[in-house]
Write an enzyme that holds these catalytic residues in place. Structure first.
Site, PDB file in Angstrom:
ATOM      1  N   PHE A 136      38.781   3.209  -6.443  1.00 10.58           N
ATOM      2  CA  PHE A 136      38.901   4.030  -7.654  1.00 10.58           C
ATOM      3  C   PHE A 136      38.076   3.384  -8.758  1.00 10.58           C
ATOM      4  CE2 PHE A 136      40.638   5.296 -11.737  1.00 10.58           C
ATOM      5  CZ  PHE A 136      40.551   6.676 -11.608  1.00 10.58           C
ATOM      6  N   ASP A 220      34.633  -4.578 -10.144  1.00 13.35           N
ATOM      7  CA  ASP A 220      35.379  -3.738 -11.085  1.00 13.35           C
ATOM      8  C   ASP A 220      36.690  -4.452 -11.412  1.00 13.35           C
ATOM      9  OD1 ASP A 220      37.094  -1.934 -12.303  1.00 13.35           O
ATOM     10  OD2 ASP A 220      36.372  -0.206 -11.172  1.00 13.35           O
ATOM     11  N   LYS A 249      40.997  -1.393 -19.703  1.00 10.12           N
ATOM     12  CA  LYS A 249      42.458  -1.491 -19.660  1.00 10.12           C
ATOM     13  C   LYS A 249      43.009  -2.671 -20.489  1.00 10.12           C
ATOM     14  CE  LYS A 249      43.633   1.403 -15.782  1.00 10.12           C
ATOM     15  NZ  LYS A 249      42.799   1.662 -14.624  1.00 10.12           N
TER      16      LYS A 249
HETATM   17  C1  LIG Z   1      41.689   2.662 -14.456  1.00  6.33           C
HETATM   18  C2  LIG Z   1      40.528   2.231 -13.670  1.00  6.33           C
HETATM   19  C3  LIG Z   1      39.249   2.769 -13.889  1.00  6.33           C
HETATM   20  C4  LIG Z   1      38.993   3.879 -14.873  1.00  6.33           C
HETATM   21  O1  LIG Z   1      39.303   3.502 -16.171  1.00  6.33           O
HETATM   22  P1  LIG Z   1      39.509   4.635 -17.283  1.00  6.33           P
HETATM   23  O2  LIG Z   1      39.700   3.853 -18.547  1.00  6.33           O
HETATM   24  O3  LIG Z   1      40.708   5.421 -16.879  1.00  6.33           O
HETATM   25  O4  LIG Z   1      38.297   5.468 -17.303  1.00  6.33           O
HETATM   26  C5  LIG Z   1      38.200   2.275 -13.148  1.00  6.33           C
HETATM   27  N1  LIG Z   1      38.373   1.314 -12.234  1.00  6.33           N
HETATM   28  C6  LIG Z   1      39.590   0.772 -11.989  1.00  6.33           C
HETATM   29  C7  LIG Z   1      39.717  -0.318 -10.972  1.00  6.33           C
HETATM   30  C8  LIG Z   1      40.703   1.222 -12.692  1.00  6.33           C
HETATM   31  O5  LIG Z   1      41.904   0.705 -12.433  1.00  6.33           O
END
Ligand SMILES: *Cc1c(COP(=O)(O)O)cnc(C)c1O
Length: 395
Positions: A136, A220, A249
């Site tokens: 994701f 990521d 986040k």
């Molecule tokens: C939440 C998340 C995203 C996307 O972040 P948003 O601020 O919702 O766009 C991308 N990569 C990972 C691993 C995430 O947990």
């Protein structure tokens, strides 16, 4: 007065699911709904509220910076943005050549990372970008192209091309890495997929093979960063050096902010005019992120996440519930594996028991409490989670 549920149904875009409650305020690891019911928040806005709710450091940083200088434009430098860039370069170990770019969300951070990958093209020879099955990386078109979840992608195809999703195995790494790969992007722990860890040694092997073939290794760290796993960033447990990381986040503690941090030669790929964002890196967001990271450092919350994470696992397993088959994850990012596919029922039973958790998939409950939790919160969690499992078991 119309019930809030009806107002939500009438006016909010249908892409949003039915809300679990209407929350009104928070303090520490607790939130209250509009009827005054109190909940222990073991999700923290999905790994966002690192310091919990209404932390004095967060409140002070927002207030002070809002009263000083909230926004300028990228035509100007500001002290909060400079200081945050220096801080994230230092904390990530990006070193002498490290650079940072700031945007407003995780998806936007991954868009920047995707553009970085495209710039590593060796004169057009590198056409492939690799990501993992079930990954994701966000919901915008570019970050969705990196996301390995078909049900999220289907309605929006065609997505930007050249992305291939490979399983998280050594064989797949070896079979797929070649000189046509521009980048490999991975999450150290797949949070949205249900807190799924990479196989031991995977990041190390990915580093070896990407380096050998001139591909970028992009990690990521949007969910795993800011100390959540018991290290500043998840990749640091593996002792590797990536070419870039994406962050969001937890670094803002509730202030919307995301970013890309580059290491080594990857820092030289973006040239003047190639990327930008109006809000990105504004003094309000960067001052707050700086204050949040500063407090995580000052209060030793990375170490706390490591220690409390071990205790959290012990508490969950200690309940001896037949509904729990194991606990995955690291630090304060935990996935409680359920013996039956009843995660939605468990999530509802938790809410009923005054506890906020997340059904990450049919058979996993994701926990991502604020990094500030201590014995009192763990005691409370244990009692409420025991009640939750009891309720869900009877359901
Ligand atoms: C939440 C998340 C995203 C996307 O972040 P948003 O601020 O919702 O766009 C991308 N990569 C990972 C691993 C995430 O947990």
């Amino acid at each position: 007065m119309t019930a809030w549920q009806d107002r939500f149904d009438a006016r909010m875009m249908r892409s949003l699911g039915k809300p679990l409650a209407k929350l009104a305020r928070g303090e520490g690891a607790r939130v209250w709904d509009d009827e005054g019911r109190e909940y222990l928040d073991f999700l923290a806005g999905i790994a966002v509220n690192s310091l919990g709710h209404a932390h004095p450091v967060f409140v002070e940083a927002v207030s002070r910076q809002a009263a000083t200088l909230a926004h300028v434009s990228n035509y100007f430098a500001t002290e909060p943005a400079l200081a945050l860039a220096e801080r994230v370069v230092r904390l990530s170990g990006a070193g002498d050549r490290g650079r940072a770019w700031f945007g407003n969300s995780g998806a936007e951070a991954n868009e920047a990372a995707f553009k970085l990958a495209r710039l590593n093209n060796s004169g057009g020879a590198r056409t492939r970008v690799l990501a993992l099955v079930d990954a994701f990386h966000g919901r915008t078109m570019g970050s969705l192209a990196l996301t390995g979840k078909p049900h999220m992608r289907q309605a929006f195809e065609p997505l930007p091309g050249g992305v291939e999703h490979i399983p998280a195995t050594f064989e797949a790494l070896e079979a797929n890495l070649d000189d046509a790969v521009a980048a490999l992007i991975v999450e150290p722990i797949q949070g949205e997929a249900g807190v799924v860890e990479l196989p031991d040694g995977f990041l190390e092997r990915a580093r070896e093979l990407t380096r050998r073939h001139g591909a970028l290794l992009i990690v990521d760290e949007i969910q795993t960063g800011a100390g959540r796993t018991g290290a500043w960033f998840g990749f640091q447990h593996a002792g590797i050096t990536p070419d870039a990381i994406t962050i969001a986040k937890g670094i803002g503690g509730g202030m919307p902010i995301g970013g890309l941090v580059t290491f080594g030669h990857a820092s030289d790929l973006f040239q003047k005019g190639m990327h930008g964002s109006t809000f990105g890196g504004n003094p309000l967001a960067t001052a707050v992120a700086g204050a949040v990271l500063g407090e995580i450092e000052r209060a030793g919350l990375v170490e706390n996440a490591a220690r409390r994470g071990v205790q959290l696992r012990e508490r969950i397993l200690g309940l001896g519930s037949p509904l729990v088959s194991g606990v995955r994850g690291r630090g304060l990012l935990a996935g409680v594996a359920l013996a039956e596919p009843i995660a939605t029922r468990v999530q509802a039973a938790a809410l009923e028991s005054g506890l906020i958790v997340n059904a990450a998939n049919d058979s996993t409950i994701r926990l991502a409490p604020p990094l500030i939790i201590g014995d009192a919160e763990l005691d409370e969690f244990e009692a409420r989670f025991a009640r939750t499992l009891d309720l869900a078991g009877r359901g």
